[in-house]
Design an enzyme around this catalytic site. Structure first.
Site, PDB file in Angstrom:
ATOM      1  N   THR A 184       5.235   4.038  32.080  1.00 21.46           N
ATOM      2  CA  THR A 184       6.031   4.956  31.271  1.00 21.46           C
ATOM      3  C   THR A 184       7.168   4.235  30.545  1.00 21.46           C
ATOM      4  OG1 THR A 184       5.578   6.688  32.888  1.00 21.46           O
ATOM      5  CG2 THR A 184       7.364   7.084  31.340  1.00 21.46           C
TER       6      THR A 184
ATOM      7  N   GLY B 190       9.754   3.694  39.433  1.00 21.06           N
ATOM      8  CA  GLY B 190      10.158   3.750  40.833  1.00 21.06           C
ATOM      9  C   GLY B 190      10.262   2.371  41.448  1.00 21.06           C
TER      10      GLY B 190
ATOM     11  N   GLU C  60       2.151  10.995  37.202  1.00 18.08           N
ATOM     12  CA  GLU C  60       0.690  10.833  37.316  1.00 18.08           C
ATOM     13  C   GLU C  60      -0.040  11.692  36.279  1.00 18.08           C
ATOM     14  OE1 GLU C  60      -1.224   8.814  39.210  1.00 18.08           O
ATOM     15  OE2 GLU C  60       0.516   7.842  40.119  1.00 18.08           O
TER      16      GLU C  60
END
Length: 711
Positions: free
Chosen positions: A196, A235, A478
Site C-alpha cells: 500500500t 505494519g 487485504e
C-alpha cells in the site's frame, strides 16, 4: 454530612440496580452477588445436547479441543502474555512495548508448549500418523487463541509470519526460500509487507514505487518518485521491521513490466537505524490496534542486488531479459492466505461478541412482567431474541464456512506447487466475497452485541469498544470490501457468459449451468415444509441465479463504455455477489450437518441452520417477492418460522455459546463470565481504574476550585 448523604444515595441506587438479581426477600440486604451465578446454571440445564461433543465437532475432534485448552491455559498462566486487562489504561508507547514483549515471550515459550502436548495422539482420521504435524497443529491453535486475546499481537506477528514469510514462500525460488525462511522462523530478521502507498491502496497496478534494473551492476534501484509513492500503513515498519517485501513497478530499459516483489533490508541489524537511502516514520494514532507500529517508508534510489527480486514466477536475467510467469495468476495463490485467515477471524470474533451478549442477556433482569416479585431476564424478550439468536445461528454458519475455506486453500496450495490452476479462480473469487461480507457482518455483529448489553456495553470493560475499533480495519485491509465483492461479481458474470457460449464450469459455480432454477417457486405451504434443508438451499440458489441474470440483463441494457456500465451497475453487482456467497455459506453449513454423527449434536445444528437460512430469506423477501419465487402468504410463514425458531433456540442459547469453549480471560470482560458473576467482577475492575486512586482530581485546585469558590 453531605458526603454521608451522597454515599447513602449511591448505595441506595446500587441496591435498586442490583434488585433484579435478588429475590424479593433479599432486596433488603446490602450489596449481594450471590444470586447471579445460579442463573446460568439453570440455563445450562436446558441444553438438549452434550456441550463437549459439540465443542469437539466444531474443533474437528477431541484432540484439537485438548490443544486449544493447553494453549489457552498457558496463555492465561503466563505473566507476560496475560496482561490482566491492564491494556485499558495503557498509553500508545506502552501498548507498543506490551505487544513486543509478548512476541518475544512467544518465541521463548514455544518449546515448552510442544512438551505439554507430547502425550497427545494424532486424530484417528489420519491414516498415517507421520502425516500429522503436531507442531503445525499447535501453531494453528496458538495463533487463533492468541489472536482473539490480543489483536495487536496478532497483527504485529502476523505481518512477519503471515505476509512477509508468505510472500517469500509463495513467490520466492527454492534458493531464496532456503536462505530467508530459517531467518524468518527464528526471527533473526523481522519482516513487513510494503504494498500500500499513500496514494494507492486497492488499485495495485497504480503503484508508483519503481524498481529500475541496472544491467551494468546487476542491481535494482528502488525509488519513491513522489510523496504519494510513499509506502503507507505498513505494519511493523514504524519501529520494528528490519526487512520488507516491496511491491514496485519493474522497469527495464524504460519498459514497464508491471508490479513485482523485492526483498529489501530497511534497518541495521546492529542498532535498528534506517539504512542509507531509506526514510522511515510512524503513522501515529489510529482508530484501533495502537499496539501495532504502522509506518511509512520512502526509498531514495536504493540499490539492491538482482537476487533480491522474488523470482519463482517471473525472472530477470543478469542481461536484463524479462521472463513472464507461465500464467499471470500463479502469483495470486500466496496472497489468498490472508483472506482465508480473515474469514476465520470474523467467525472467531463473532463468537466472542455473541458469547458475551447472550450470557449477559440471560443474567440481566429488567422490568416486571407477570411475576411482580422478580424482573424478567432480558433474553426472554422477543425483540432481544430476534436481534441475538439469528446472530448466534450465523456465527455457527460462518464457522463451518471458514473451516471449508481453509481446506480448499490447502488443496489449492498443493495444486499450485504442481502448477495446477484448476481451483484457483473459484477459491480466489469465493474468498474475495466471503472476506468482504463476513467482515462487514462481523463489525455489525460486534456493535449489535454491544447494544444488547445496554449501558454497560459502552464501558471499555465490556471489551466491545476496543473490539469494534480493533476489528474495523478488517473491512479495509487485504482488499477493500467493495472492491473484493466486485471481484466475486466479475467471476460470476464471466461464468454466466461462458455457460451461454457452451462452456462448462468447475466447482461451486456449476449451479449457473442450470437456468431452469429460475422457473421454480418456493414449494412450502407450512412451517414444517420450510424446515426442509433442500427447500432452503434451493431458495438460496434461486436468489443467487435470479440476481445474477437480472444484473447481467441490466448491464446489457445500459449504454456507455464497459467501465461506465460497470459503475452504473455496481450496487447490483455487489448484491449479486452477496447472494452467491450466502448460498455458499448455507451449502457449507448443510455439509457440516451431514458429516455430524451424534444425533443430539446434529439436531441442534439443524435447528441453527434452519434459522440461519430462513432469516436470510426473510432479509431478502423484497427480491423473492419481486421475482415471484415467494408469495406474500409464504413471506408471513417465513417470519412466523423465524420467530418460532428464535424462541426455541433461546432456551439453549447459553449452552450453545458454551460450546465455543472461550475461557473468561479470552473474553476480556466480566460481562460474559461463564460463572455468571458479572457485577462483582465488573465493579472490582472499575475500582482499579487510575481515576479511582485519588478522591480529588489533580486538576481540582486549578480548574474546579476557582469555579465553585468564586464570589
Amino acid at each position: 454530612m453531605e458526603q454521608n448523604q451522597c454515599a447513602a444515595r449511591v448505595l441506595h441506587r446500587l441496591n435498586r440496580i442490583l434488585g433484579h438479581i435478588c429475590s424479593q426477600e433479599e432486596k433488603q440486604t446490602d450489596l449481594t452477588f450471590s444470586r447471579v451465578s445460579a442463573i446460568l446454571d439453570e440455563e445450562r440445564k436446558n441444553g438438549s445436547f452434550d456441550v463437549e461433543k459439540l465443542t469437539n465437532f466444531l474443533n474437528g475432534g477431541e484432540l484439537y479441543t485438548q490443544l486449544n485448552d493447553i494453549i489457552a491455559s498457558r496463555i492465561e498462566q503466563d505473566e507476560v502474555l496475560n496482561d490482566n486487562n491492564e491494556i485499558w489504561n495503557m498509553s500508545r508507547p506502552e501498548l507498543r512495548i506490551n505487544t513486543m514483549r509478548k512476541i518475544k515471550r512467544v518465541v521463548e515459550m514455544w518449546d515448552d508448549a510442544k512438551k505439554d502436548s507430547s502425550h497427545l495422539k494424532p486424530p484417528k482420521k489420519e491414516k498415517d500418523e507421520s502425516e500429522f504435524d503436531m507442531g503445525q497443529a499447535l501453531a494453528d491453535a496458538f495463533w487463533r487463541i492468541m489472536s482473539l486475546y490480543d489483536s495487536n499481537w496478532a497483527t504485529r506477528i502476523g505481518v512477519h509470519f503471515g505476509l512477509f514469510k508468505g510472500a517469500i514462500e509463495g513467490q520466492g525460488t527454492d534458493e531464496q526460500k532456503a536462505y530467508y525462511l530459517p531467518l524468518i522462523q527464528n526471527m533473526n530478521i523481522i519482516g513487513c509487507f510494503s504494498m500500500t502507498e499513500l496514494g494507492h491502496g486497492s488499485y495495485v497496478r497504480g503503484i508508483e514505487t519503481t524498481a529500475t534494473y541496472d544491467k551494468s551492476t546487476e542491481e535494482f534501484v528502488i525509488h519513491s518518485p513522489t510523496d504519494t509513492a510513499t509506502k503507507w500503513w505498513i505494519g511493523m515498519a514504524g519501529q520494528t521491521a528490519t526487512h520488507t517485501v516491496v511491491y514496485a513497478k519493474l522497469l527495464i530499459d524504460g519498459k514497464d513490466h508491471g508490479v513485482h516483489s523485492f526483498v529489501v533490508q530497511i534497518r541495521s541489524l546492529d542498532d535498528g537505524t534506517p539504512l542509507k537511502g531509506i526514510k522511515i516514520g510512524d503513522c501515529g494514532a489510529k482508530m484501533g490496534r495502537n499496539g501495532l507500529d504502522n509506518g511509512w517508508i520512502q526509498f531514495d534510489n536504493l540499490r539492491i542486488p538482482r537476487k533480491n527480486m522474488l523470482m519463482r514466477w517471473s525472472q530477470v536475467s543478469p542481461q536484463g531479459e524479462f521472463t513472464k510467469p507461465p500464467r499471470a495468476q500463479m502469483s495470486y495463490g500466496a496472497l489468498l492466505h490472508g483472506r482465508v485467515a480473515i474469514i476465520r477471524d470474523a467467525s472467531d470474533n463473532a463468537k466472542k461478541a455473541v458469547t458475551v451478549a447472550i450470557r449477559y442477556g440471560a443474567n440481566r433482569r429488567q422490568f416486571t412482567t407477570d411475576n411482580i416479585n422478580e424482573e424478567e431476564q432480558v433474553l426472554n424478550y422477543s425483540t432481544h431474541q430476534y436481534r441475538l439468536i439469528p446472530l448466534l445461528a450465523q456465527t455457527y454458519a460462518t464457522h463451518f464456512t471458514a473451516v471449508q475455506m481453509e481446506e480448499q486453500f490447502k488443496v489449492l496450495m498443493k495444486e499450485l506447487n504442481s502448477s495446477n490452476l484448476n481451483s484457483l479462480k473459484v477459491v480466489h473469487s469465493t474468498s474475495a466475497g466471503l472476506k468482504a461480507f463476513f467482515t462487514w457482518w462481523c463489525i455489525d455483529s460486534i456493535e449489535l452485541a454491544r447494544q444488547c448489553c445496554g449501558g454497560h456495553g459502552y464501558s471499555a470493560y465490556s471489551a466491545f469498544p476496543s473490539s469494534h475499533a480493533d476489528y474495523a480495519v478488517n473491512c479495509t485491509w487485504e482488499g477493500d470490501n467493495t472492491v473484493l465483492a466486485q471481484q466475486t461479481a466479475r467471476f460470476l458474470i464471466k461464468s454466466l457468459h461462458k455457460v451461454k457460449s457452451g462452456e462448462r464450469l468447475d466447482g461451486f459455480a456449476k449451479y449457473i449451468e442450470d437456468p431452469s432454477i429460475l422457473n421454480s417457486v418456493l414449494n412450502a405451504k407450512s412451517v414444517d415444509q420450510l424446515l426442509d434443508l433442500n427447500v432452503q438451499l434451493n431458495a438460496h440458489k434461486w436468489l443467487a441465479f435470479w440476481l445474477l441474470s437480472r444484473t447481467d440483463a441490466k448491464m446489457k441494457m445500459e449504454k456507455g463504455t464497459k467501465s461506465q456500465v460497470w459503475n452504473t451497475c455496481m450496487v447490483d453487482l455487489v448484491t449479486t455477489a452477496k447472494a452467491h456467497c450466502y448460498y455458499y455459506v448455507l451449502h457449507c453449513f448443510i455439509e457440516a450437518i451431514y458429516k455430524c454423527e451424534d444425533k443430539q449434536t446434529k439436531a441442534i445444528l439443524k435447528k441453527l441452520c434452519d434459522l440461519f437460512a430462513l432469516h436470510n430469506i426473510e432479509l431478502n423477501l423484497r427480491w423473492y417477492l419481486q421475482g415471484g419465487f415467494i408469495s406474500a402468504a409464504q413471506g408471513d410463514l417465513i417470519t412466523e418460522a423465524v420467530r418460532s425458531l428464535c424462541r426455541s433456540i433461546r432456551r439453549e442459547a447459553v449452552p450453545l455459546v458454551d460450546a465455543f469453549n472461550l475461557p473468561d480471560f479470552l473474553l476480556r470482560t466480566p460481562l460474559g463470565r461463564k460463572d455468571g458473576n458479572i457485577y462483582q467482577h465488573y465493579f472490582e475492575l472499575v475500582k482499579k481504574a487510575p481515576e479511582n486512586k485519588n478522591q480529588v482530581p489533580p486538576y481540582y485546585d486549578e480548574l474546579i476550585k476557582p469555579l465553585i469558590q468564586k464570589q
